[in-house]
Design a protein around this motif. Sequence first.
Motif, PDB file in Angstrom:
ATOM      1  N   GLU A 188      23.810 120.822  90.324  1.00 32.65           N
ATOM      2  CA  GLU A 188      24.900 120.388  91.184  1.00 32.65           C
ATOM      3  C   GLU A 188      24.995 118.854  91.246  1.00 32.65           C
ATOM      4  N   ILE A 189      23.862 118.202  91.357  1.00 34.56           N
ATOM      5  CA  ILE A 189      23.850 116.730  91.431  1.00 34.56           C
ATOM      6  C   ILE A 189      24.359 116.132  90.118  1.00 34.56           C
ATOM      7  N   ARG A 190      23.914 116.692  88.996  1.00 37.31           N
ATOM      8  CA  ARG A 190      24.377 116.194  87.689  1.00 37.31           C
ATOM      9  C   ARG A 190      25.882 116.375  87.541  1.00 37.31           C
ATOM     10  N   SER A 191      26.420 117.489  87.995  1.00 44.29           N
ATOM     11  CA  SER A 191      27.854 117.730  87.855  1.00 44.29           C
ATOM     12  C   SER A 191      28.656 116.779  88.751  1.00 44.29           C
ATOM     13  N   GLN A 192      28.094 116.348  89.848  1.00 45.19           N
ATOM     14  CA  GLN A 192      28.766 115.387  90.724  1.00 45.19           C
ATOM     15  C   GLN A 192      28.781 114.004  90.074  1.00 45.19           C
ATOM     16  N   ASP A 193      27.771 113.701  89.265  1.00 44.26           N
ATOM     17  CA  ASP A 193      27.681 112.404  88.595  1.00 44.26           C
ATOM     18  C   ASP A 193      28.645 112.282  87.431  1.00 44.26           C
ATOM     19  N   ASP A 194      29.096 113.416  86.908  1.00 41.78           N
ATOM     20  CA  ASP A 194      30.011 113.396  85.743  1.00 41.78           C
ATOM     21  C   ASP A 194      31.426 113.013  86.130  1.00 41.78           C
ATOM     22  N   SER A 232      20.352 114.461  97.731  1.00 44.07           N
ATOM     23  CA  SER A 232      21.563 113.874  97.151  1.00 44.07           C
ATOM     24  C   SER A 232      21.299 113.018  95.916  1.00 44.07           C
ATOM     25  N   ASP A 233      20.044 112.895  95.524  1.00 41.01           N
ATOM     26  CA  ASP A 233      19.757 112.065  94.351  1.00 41.01           C
ATOM     27  C   ASP A 233      18.616 112.681  93.541  1.00 41.01           C
ATOM     28  N   MET A 234      18.609 112.347  92.266  1.00 40.33           N
ATOM     29  CA  MET A 234      17.626 112.927  91.353  1.00 40.33           C
ATOM     30  C   MET A 234      16.198 112.461  91.655  1.00 40.33           C
ATOM     31  N   GLU A 235      16.043 111.268  92.163  1.00 40.95           N
ATOM     32  CA  GLU A 235      14.700 110.764  92.485  1.00 40.95           C
ATOM     33  C   GLU A 235      14.036 111.634  93.554  1.00 40.95           C
ATOM     34  N   THR A 236      14.785 111.953  94.595  1.00 41.70           N
ATOM     35  CA  THR A 236      14.270 112.815  95.660  1.00 41.70           C
ATOM     36  C   THR A 236      14.013 114.210  95.129  1.00 41.70           C
ATOM     37  N   LEU A 237      14.926 114.703  94.313  1.00 39.22           N
ATOM     38  CA  LEU A 237      14.767 116.038  93.751  1.00 39.22           C
ATOM     39  C   LEU A 237      13.515 116.114  92.880  1.00 39.22           C
ATOM     40  N   ARG A 238      13.298 115.111  92.048  1.00 42.20           N
ATOM     41  CA  ARG A 238      12.089 115.099  91.199  1.00 42.20           C
ATOM     42  C   ARG A 238      10.819 115.074  92.046  1.00 42.20           C
TER      43      ARG A 238
END
Length: 73
Positions: free
Chosen positions: A67-73, A36-42
């Motif tokens: 998908e995560i980036r589009s949710q942040d927009d 659910s977050d970019m830190e975990t994904l990275r």
Amino acid sequence: MSGPDVQSTDTSELSPEQRLEPANTRLINAGIVTISDMETLRACVAYENANQQRVQILRRLEERATEIRSQDD
């Protein structure tokens, strides 16, 4: 129903290894979907690059990042 034999797993506490190493691809996909977050994904991308370097998994991680980036927009 909960009791001493029922284990609750908080997916935010799964390590990249736990998310990406199950033999069953459905479990790997579930591990990726629950990011659910970019830190975990990275961390998962770094783990995959350092270990297996599976193109299909890296593509799925890239899709999840989108998908995560589009949710942040």
